[in-house]
Enzyme design. Structure first.
Site, short mmCIF file in Angstrom:
data_model
loop_
_atom_site.label_atom_id
_atom_site.label_comp_id
_atom_site.label_asym_id
_atom_site.label_seq_id
_atom_site.Cartn_x
_atom_site.Cartn_y
_atom_site.Cartn_z
CG ASP A 1 -0.10 0.20 2.57
OD1 ASP A 1 1.08 0.53 2.34
OD2 ASP A 1 -0.72 0.12 3.48
CG ASP B 1 -3.31 3.22 4.80
OD1 ASP B 1 -4.41 2.71 4.31
OD2 ASP B 1 -2.89 2.20 5.38
CG ASP C 1 1.44 3.26 4.67
OD1 ASP C 1 0.44 2.89 4.57
OD2 ASP C 1 2.42 2.72 4.16
#
Ligand code: DCT
Ligand code: MG
Length: 478
Positions: A307, A402, A309
């Site tokens: 992912d 995120d 961040d």
């Protein structure tokens, strides 16, 4: 030392620009020994036709490894020198002085510098499988035993080839030792093989690869007799959360790693959107993309992640609770938002940092899946629309992003926490509480003796508060 090990270390040093000679000659300045006493080295020197042997620095291998770490010759301080008193009192093979590296290695990964240059991948891969299996069994103690050992072996500046190499090192429990021994002797570990073939492990591995699915849900599905992601997808009776539904819907995209180029493209999107609402806001990429920063010319950097961040902070006095909502609303309008879950801040002023080593922080944050359009898209991936039979080219990829909003005065702590690695963060907190009587979390650092919160404007200041040498983000890959 053995021939293989010597060849390896010689190669390593030469790659870093050191000059290593195979024979003693006039150009030699330093002599490095491992597992030989000062007297043994002197004895050997006498046998060499050299005049004044006092012109050589006689050093332990720990000097060499310190040089490799520093990438330059470090001062040959006392602690590295071979000396008479340094000898082991018993001179039997069993009691050979464990190499000085062993005595120097800290049990805390925050006191070690760990880059992505891992000489012991065959061991650390094995440990990580063992750790994951224990995580699936919710056996935290054994899980941590393997994770700590993995961190330690990632740090070692040489490949482990014999049991003696790990003698005296911390973080090596009995189970770990057994796995190492088997890999050295057999080339692979039967316990790891067993895990890889284990039905429960295989199913959990698949289930937890779905966004929003953890160990608890996997357990439930496993007990229902389910084993693969295909079976889960086909089972229409399963009650799925909104997150899990998105996880299945974008499964193929989300399991394929995020590349550095994709991270750069998303960074641009995030920065642009945030700055339309807060022009002064600071947007920083964290997680694996920060700790895997590319090291000068050497490309050791981690170029893939699961992912992306981001930390967002506003240096001004004003905080904007609405920023995150505004950002995702705009993305929604632009058709870029595939999934979003905003979690409001639960931070309370003056509350003591959390003592739980794995606790979530209390920042306002948002877990999203973004649609990233890809210019040079691979034409082989087709998405057949139901309405028409025309196959249309899927020119985008779903990416997990995120966003974390932090008050400016907590920014350094948030950055340290979110940069990871997880193991590094865990050890920082463990070190703070066990060695310094302080409590550290992603919001701040509390000194229990002085009963005060310690302010920090940079990560360097946090390390200084903890009495630790600074460790760069790319050296935190524990
Ligand atoms: N972290 C944290 N609090 C959370 C989640 C994560 O402090 N609630 C920290 C621990 C590591 C870091 O943030 C980044 O987490 P991940 O994205 O899970 O790991 P990563 O290193 O970025 O690796 P990848 O994303 O590639 O799996
Ligand atoms: Mg990440």
């Amino acid at each position: 030392m053995g021939i293989t090990r010597r060849m390896f270390l010689t190669e390593l040093a030469r790659r870093k620009g050191f000059r290593v000679e195979n024979e003693l000659s006039d150009s030699v300045t330093h002599i490095v020994a491992e597992n030989n006493s000062y007297l043994e080295v002197l004895e050997w020197l006498k046998g060499q036709a050299v005049g004044d042997s006092s012109r050589f620095e006689l050093l332990d291998i720990s000097w060499f490894t310190a040089c490799m770490e520093a990438r330059r010759p470090v001062d040959s301080e006392m602690k590295y020198r071979l000396r008479e008193q340094c000898q082991s009192p018993l001179n039997t093979p069993e009691s050979e002085v464990p190499s000085c590296i062993a005595r120097k290695v800290s049990q805390y990964s925050c006191q070690r510098k760990t880059t992505l240059n891992n000489y012991n991948k065959k061991f650390t891969d094995a440990f990580e499988i063992m750790a994951e299996n224990y995580e699936f069994k919710e056996n935290e103690i054994f899980c941590l035993e393997f994770l700590r050992a993995s961190s330690l072996l990632k740090y070692l500046p040489f490949p482990v080839t014999r049991m003696k190499d790990i003698q005296g090192l911390p973080c090596i429990g009995d189970q770990v030792r057994d796995v190492i021994e088997e890999i050295i002797e057999e080339g692979e570990s039967s316990r790891v093989k067993e895990v890889l073939n284990d039905e429960r492990y295989k199913a959990f591995k698949q289930f937890t690869s779905v966004f929003g699915v953890g160990v608890k849900t996997s357990e439930k599905w496993y007990r229902m007799g389910l084993r693969t992601v295909e079976e889960l997808k086909a089972d229409k009776t399963l009650k799925l959360s909104k997150m899990q539904k998105a996880g299945f819907f974008y499964y193929e995209d989300l399991v394929s790693c995020v590349s550095k180029a994709e991270a750069d493209a998303v960074t641009l999107i995030v920065k642009n959107t945030v700055s339309t609402f807060l022009p002064d806001a600071l947007v920083t990429i964290t997680g694996g993309f920060r700790s895997g920063s590319i090291l000068q010319q050497e490309v050791w950097g981690k170029k893939m992640g699961h992912d992306i961040d981001f930390l967002i902070t506003n240096p001004g006095p004003r905080e904007d609770d609405e920023l995150l909502h505004k950002v995702v609303d705009l993305w929604k309008k632009q058709g870029l938002l595939l999934y979003c879950d905003i979690i409001e801040s639960t931070f309370v002023e003056e509350q003591l940092p959390s003592r739980k080593v794995d606790a979530m922080d209390n920042f306002q944050k948002c877990f999203t899946i973004l649609k990233l359009y890809q210019p040079g898209v691979d034409n082989s991936s087709y998405n057949t629309s139901k309405k028409s039979d025309m196959a249309e080219i899927k020119d985008w990829k779903a990416i997990r992003v995120d966003l974390v909003i932090t008050p400016f005065e907590q920014y350094a702590y948030a950055l340290l926490g979110w940069t990871g690695s997880r193991e590094f963060g865990r050890d920082l907190r463990r070190y703070a509480s066990h060695e310094r009587k302080m409590i550290l979390d992603n919001h701040g650092l509390y000194d229990r003796r002085k009963r005060i919160f310690l302010k920090a404007g940079s990560e360097e200041e946090i390390f200084a508060h903890l009495g630790l040498d600074y460790v760069e983000p790319w050296e935190r890959n524990a």
